[in-house]
Write an enzyme that holds these catalytic residues in place. Structure first.
Site, short mmCIF file in Angstrom:
data_model
loop_
_atom_site.label_atom_id
_atom_site.label_comp_id
_atom_site.label_asym_id
_atom_site.label_seq_id
_atom_site.Cartn_x
_atom_site.Cartn_y
_atom_site.Cartn_z
N GLU A 195 5.03 -0.75 -14.09
CA GLU A 195 3.95 -1.72 -14.31
C GLU A 195 4.01 -2.42 -15.66
O GLU A 195 4.02 -1.77 -16.71
CB GLU A 195 2.59 -1.03 -14.15
CG GLU A 195 1.41 -1.98 -14.25
CD GLU A 195 0.09 -1.31 -13.94
OE1 GLU A 195 -0.95 -1.99 -14.01
OE2 GLU A 195 0.07 -0.10 -13.63
N GLU A 231 -8.64 -1.71 -3.41
CA GLU A 231 -8.31 -1.13 -4.72
C GLU A 231 -7.53 -2.14 -5.57
O GLU A 231 -7.79 -2.32 -6.76
CB GLU A 231 -7.50 0.15 -4.54
CG GLU A 231 -7.18 0.87 -5.85
CD GLU A 231 -6.36 2.14 -5.66
OE1 GLU A 231 -5.85 2.65 -6.67
OE2 GLU A 231 -6.24 2.62 -4.52
N LYS A 242 3.69 10.81 -7.12
CA LYS A 242 3.96 10.06 -8.35
C LYS A 242 4.65 10.94 -9.39
O LYS A 242 5.61 10.52 -10.04
CB LYS A 242 2.66 9.50 -8.92
CG LYS A 242 2.07 8.36 -8.09
CD LYS A 242 0.73 7.91 -8.66
CE LYS A 242 0.17 6.73 -7.90
NZ LYS A 242 -1.17 6.32 -8.36
#
Length: 433
Positions: free
Chosen positions: A240, A284, A420
């Site tokens: 990200e 979301e 994750k």
């Protein structure tokens, strides 16, 4: 073009010149031959000098290996003010990390920086003094005399002898229950809750080897390693971007919404298509988009939100919407204040979610979910410090989080953070890296 060894020799010769016995900032730079240059990470982490900072852009075009600090900055505001004082030197970069609480940073002007941008590489030496550049040139000579040849990154066989989650699974379910109650009572729209996992090994873990192993397998990610000293490091491979600025052009994104990946391409595509259509994940993601746009609108021009994409990583897939705009002025401190923490790592409303995290998470986030990167006069880029770990001698703390919204299920969210964390965890539990 030069090898690293020759470039270092040229820097030493350049330091024999006369420098002013007065305050100032100066950069000495020599081009490197990429075919001869050693791996920047291996070169950096072979050195007995600190701090060390490694950063690679997710498309591979930009790479930094920064060694030694001429000047430290505890906030991005002070770092940006320093650059503004030397606006006539646009190639100077300040590197490092910002904590989850953006008021705290570990940023520094490197003494020596191995820098690759596109097809060109340079070795840059910074001289700075608020009293005498002449004196700092002598200090730089002594610094260069300590530089060692690059060694191969270490291979380790790790034996894990202990594991502890914060929170453990029963406490996680209670935590999610409190979050959902707060959402149902309209205190929150969303909160991102994280788990820390401490893994204990029989020997000290090489942060450099760990970073190299992650870089090999976690593709399409930013890679960062902040080595504070011989025993403490923070690293990660994050998908990200927090922001990228070139002059006034700003690029940011909303990365929120997750589904598992699969080694079979068709199965992975099917999962990705489900992600694009799933109401909970779309909501979301759009919460993050709307929050970013709302924060930006007072200081930018028109805002373009691009169509959603599925980002496929090694263990998971994410929903991403890119957001493009132009700043009214190139202010990186304002970008940090506006964008960190995003709703993707904290929640909404931001202040309420931040307070909920502080009151309920059983550990301090520190650098996790902060940001890592660099800033300069002309451009800056920071990634969100996700998929990350703290290395302290023989203890590795892994971090992973999940966005909690109305309809979230505690067991599904636990599985999401397991997926994750696996991006780094599997590297530690394999036979060697």
């Amino acid at each position: 073009m030069n090898s690293v060894v020759i470039a270092l020799q040229q820097l030493q010769l350049a330091l024999n010149a006369e420098f002013a016995d007065a305050p100032g900032l100066k950069q000495l730079s020599f081009a490197l031959n990429l075919s001869n240059a050693s791996d920047a990470l291996a070169w950096l982490t072979s050195q007995p000098l600190y701090p060390q900072f490694y950063w690679q852009q997710r498309n591979g075009d930009d790479e930094i290996a920064a060694l030694g600090a001429v000047r430290h900055f505890e906030t991005l505001n002070t770092a940006r003010a320093f650059l503004d004082d030397y606006a006539d030197q646009p190639t100077i970069r300040i590197t490092g990390v910002n904590a989850f609480d953006p008021a705290k940073s570990f940023l520094f002007l490197p003494r020596l920086e191995w820098r690759r941008t596109g097809g060109g590489a340079f070795l840059c030496l910074q001289l700075y003094s608020d009293t005498s550049l002449q004196d700092d040139a002598r200090a730089a000579q002594q610094f260069l005399e300590q530089i060692l040849p690059a060694k191969q990154l270490p291979l380790q066989r790790l034996n894990c002898v202990g594991e502890q989650h914060f929170p453990a699974e029963p406490e996680w379910q209670q935590l999610i229950g409190r979050a959902i109650t707060a959402i149902e009572e309209h205190q929150l729209d969303k909160v991102v809750l994280a788990r820390a996992t401490d893994l204990q090994f029989t020997t000290a873990v090489s942060a450099a080897g760990f970073m190299a192993a992650s870089r090999r397998v976690n593709l399409n990610c930013y890679h960062f390693l902040m080595v504070f000293d011989a025993s403490h490091a923070f690293l990660g491979s994050s998908p990200e971007r927090l922001w990228r600025r070139i002059d006034n052009a700003l690029r940011t994104e909303a990365l929120a919404g997750t589904v598992a990946n699969h080694p079979d391409d068709h199965r992975a595509w099917t999962l990705g298509q489900w992600l694009l259509k799933d109401d909970k994940n779309q909501r979301e993601n759009m919460l993050v988009v709307e929050d970013i746009c709302q924060r930006l609108q007072k200081t930018v021009g028109a805002i373009d939100v691009l169509p959603p994409q599925v980002v496929r990583l090694r263990k998971v897939q994410h929903l991403r919407r890119c957001i493009w705009t132009d700043l009214t002025q190139p202010d990186d401190a304002a970008c940090l204040a506006m964008l960190q923490p995003t709703a993707a790592v904290a929640g909404l409303p931001r202040d309420v979610a931040h307070d909920f995290i502080a009151q309920n998470e059983p550990f301090e986030r520190e650098w996790y979910a902060g940001s890592a990167g660099y800033l300069s006069q002309r451009q800056a880029e920071f990634c969100v410090a996700l998929r990350s770990a703290k290395v302290t001698n023989n203890i590795v703390r892994l971090y992973a989080g999940a966005g909690i919204v109305a309809g979230s299920d505690a067991m599904e969210e636990w599985q999401e953070i397991e997926n994750k964390a696996a991006g780094l965890r599997t590297l530690l539990t394999k036979a060697a890296f």
